[in-house]
Design a protein around this motif. Structure first.
Motif, mmCIF file in Angstrom:
data_model
loop_
_atom_site.group_PDB
_atom_site.id
_atom_site.type_symbol
_atom_site.label_atom_id
_atom_site.label_comp_id
_atom_site.label_asym_id
_atom_site.label_seq_id
_atom_site.Cartn_x
_atom_site.Cartn_y
_atom_site.Cartn_z
ATOM 1 N N VAL A 79 0.856 -1.201 0.000
ATOM 2 C CA VAL A 79 0.000 0.000 0.000
ATOM 3 C C VAL A 79 0.887 1.245 0.000
ATOM 4 O O VAL A 79 0.655 2.196 -0.773
ATOM 5 C CB VAL A 79 -0.948 0.009 1.221
ATOM 6 C CG1 VAL A 79 -1.702 1.332 1.319
ATOM 7 C CG2 VAL A 79 -1.931 -1.161 1.165
ATOM 8 N N LEU A 80 1.911 1.229 0.833
ATOM 9 C CA LEU A 80 2.837 2.369 0.916
ATOM 10 C C LEU A 80 3.505 2.627 -0.440
ATOM 11 O O LEU A 80 3.626 3.778 -0.871
ATOM 12 C CB LEU A 80 3.893 2.084 1.999
ATOM 13 C CG LEU A 80 5.020 3.083 2.163
ATOM 14 C CD1 LEU A 80 4.504 4.482 2.483
ATOM 15 C CD2 LEU A 80 5.975 2.624 3.275
ATOM 16 N N GLU A 81 3.911 1.549 -1.113
ATOM 17 C CA GLU A 81 4.529 1.699 -2.438
ATOM 18 C C GLU A 81 3.573 2.375 -3.422
ATOM 19 O O GLU A 81 3.970 3.236 -4.199
ATOM 20 C CB GLU A 81 4.918 0.323 -2.991
ATOM 21 C CG GLU A 81 6.255 -0.171 -2.502
ATOM 22 C CD GLU A 81 6.643 -1.476 -3.151
ATOM 23 O OE1 GLU A 81 7.835 -1.728 -3.277
ATOM 24 O OE2 GLU A 81 5.746 -2.258 -3.523
ATOM 25 N N LYS A 82 2.313 1.936 -3.376
ATOM 26 C CA LYS A 82 1.323 2.513 -4.294
ATOM 27 C C LYS A 82 1.131 4.008 -4.001
ATOM 28 O O LYS A 82 1.035 4.816 -4.919
ATOM 29 C CB LYS A 82 0.001 1.760 -4.170
ATOM 30 C CG LYS A 82 -1.029 2.203 -5.178
ATOM 31 C CD LYS A 82 -1.940 1.079 -5.593
ATOM 32 C CE LYS A 82 -2.885 1.543 -6.698
ATOM 33 N NZ LYS A 82 -3.740 0.480 -7.184
ATOM 34 N N VAL A 83 1.086 4.340 -2.710
ATOM 35 C CA VAL A 83 0.941 5.756 -2.322
ATOM 36 C C VAL A 83 2.151 6.553 -2.812
ATOM 37 O O VAL A 83 2.012 7.654 -3.360
ATOM 38 C CB VAL A 83 0.795 5.884 -0.786
ATOM 39 C CG1 VAL A 83 0.902 7.330 -0.342
ATOM 40 C CG2 VAL A 83 -0.532 5.291 -0.326
ATOM 41 N N MET A 84 3.341 5.986 -2.637
ATOM 42 C CA MET A 84 4.562 6.693 -3.067
ATOM 43 C C MET A 84 4.600 6.842 -4.591
ATOM 44 O O MET A 84 5.049 7.863 -5.109
ATOM 45 C CB MET A 84 5.806 5.951 -2.550
ATOM 46 C CG MET A 84 5.989 6.101 -1.033
ATOM 47 S SD MET A 84 7.143 4.919 -0.302
ATOM 48 C CE MET A 84 8.689 5.478 -0.946
ATOM 49 N N ASP A 85 4.121 5.822 -5.310
ATOM 50 C CA ASP A 85 4.047 5.904 -6.782
ATOM 51 C C ASP A 85 3.177 7.081 -7.223
ATOM 52 O O ASP A 85 3.414 7.696 -8.247
ATOM 53 C CB ASP A 85 3.436 4.616 -7.365
ATOM 54 C CG ASP A 85 4.428 3.466 -7.370
ATOM 55 O OD1 ASP A 85 5.637 3.728 -7.149
ATOM 56 O OD2 ASP A 85 3.989 2.315 -7.574
ATOM 57 N N LYS A 86 2.149 7.362 -6.429
ATOM 58 C CA LYS A 86 1.224 8.453 -6.761
ATOM 59 C C LYS A 86 1.676 9.774 -6.137
ATOM 60 O O LYS A 86 0.904 10.727 -6.099
ATOM 61 C CB LYS A 86 -0.189 8.104 -6.277
ATOM 62 C CG LYS A 86 -0.862 7.000 -7.074
ATOM 63 C CD LYS A 86 -2.213 6.653 -6.477
ATOM 64 C CE LYS A 86 -2.979 5.670 -7.329
ATOM 65 N NZ LYS A 86 -3.699 6.283 -8.452
#
Lengths: 129, 134
Positions: A79-86
């Motif tokens: 989830v954190l990775e997805k947030v950072m991607d955005k």
């Protein structure tokens, strides 16, 4: 650190419940119970739904969770990775000392801020108007 | 205590550890550390051990050092295929982020949360003995 409260029951079955609320471009997610693979996936579903609807930042309030296992943490990292991607932000709050310690052991605190209260966490991820 | 290799059985095991921790008036936070270490030991075995008997054998002990420090010890034993500790890669968040598989933190978490950890493993299976002082 206080002694164990004998009146506080340790639940044998701790299916995690997840609820959430959007406040502007921030979504707050509350968990209640044991975060394992199922709990982690439930959090991820809720988080991704908010991100897909334009939420920029997430606050995960774990004050009603006493155990997050490594499978649950691995899903939180996704989830954190997805947030950072955005180019968004993710903050945790309400962590027990054990969960706080575990996140710091893993170095998760380098990528997601940890705050004692929800208000602090929301303030930190909110962008000024 | 013996638990089957089945979903969420690890949380059943933690109730026993919590009861013993409460018996020696261990703090709730330390009990949580024991519970999480136990959860990690159990799910490690569930996922990797390939247990011949489809069970985990748990032993709980309470004790006291000569100078009076009380402790709670938990032993998790499986009759699986064992593993070579020297080949277990040290996890890091950098590697976790760059890898598709985000796992491999179980032993690190156990060693960090417990005061004394002893792991023995061979063709007979694996035994993880973990001690927490009050």
């Amino acid at each position: 650190m206080g002694n164990a409260d004998p009146n506080e029951e340790i639940q044998v079955s701790e299916t995690c419940k997840v609820s959430s609320e959007r406040r502007g471009d921030v979504a707050i997610l509350w968990t209640d119970g044991y975060i394992n693979n199922q709990g982690g996936e439930e959090i991820a579903r809720e988080a991704y739904a908010h991100l897909d609807r334009g939420v920029r930042a997430l606050v995960l309030n774990l004050e009603k969770t006493r155990i997050v296992n490594s499978i649950g943490i691995s899903i939180l990292i996704e989830v954190l990775e997805k947030v950072m991607d955005k180019k968004g932000a993710l903050a945790f709050c309400g962590l027990t000392p054990t969960i706080d310690k575990t996140f710091r052991i893993m170095g998760l605190a380098q990528y997601a801020e940890i705050y004692p209260t929800q208000e602090d966490a929301v303030r930190s991820v909110s962008q000024p108007a | 205590m013996t638990i089957p290799v089945a979903p969420e059985m690890e949380i059943v095991a933690t109730a026993q550890a919590a009861a013993l921790g409460e018996y020696i008036a261990m703090s709730r936070d330390k009990i949580d550390e024991v519970r999480l270490a136990l959860v990690e030991a159990c799910i490690n075995a569930f996922e990797h051990a390939d247990c011949r008997d489809e069970q985990l054998h748990l032993t709980f002990r309470l004790g006291q050092e000569p100078k009076g420090r009380e402790w709670l010890e938990v032993e998790v034993m499986d009759k699986g295929r064992g593993f070579d500790q020297a080949r277990v890669e040290e996890p890091s968040m950098e590697k976790t982020f760059s890898s598709h598989r985000k796992r491999g933190w179980g032993l690190q978490i156990i060693k960090s949360l417990m005061d004394d950890v002893d792991i023995t493993s061979g063709e007979w299976g694996t035994r993880i003995r973990m001690r927490k002082y009050k």
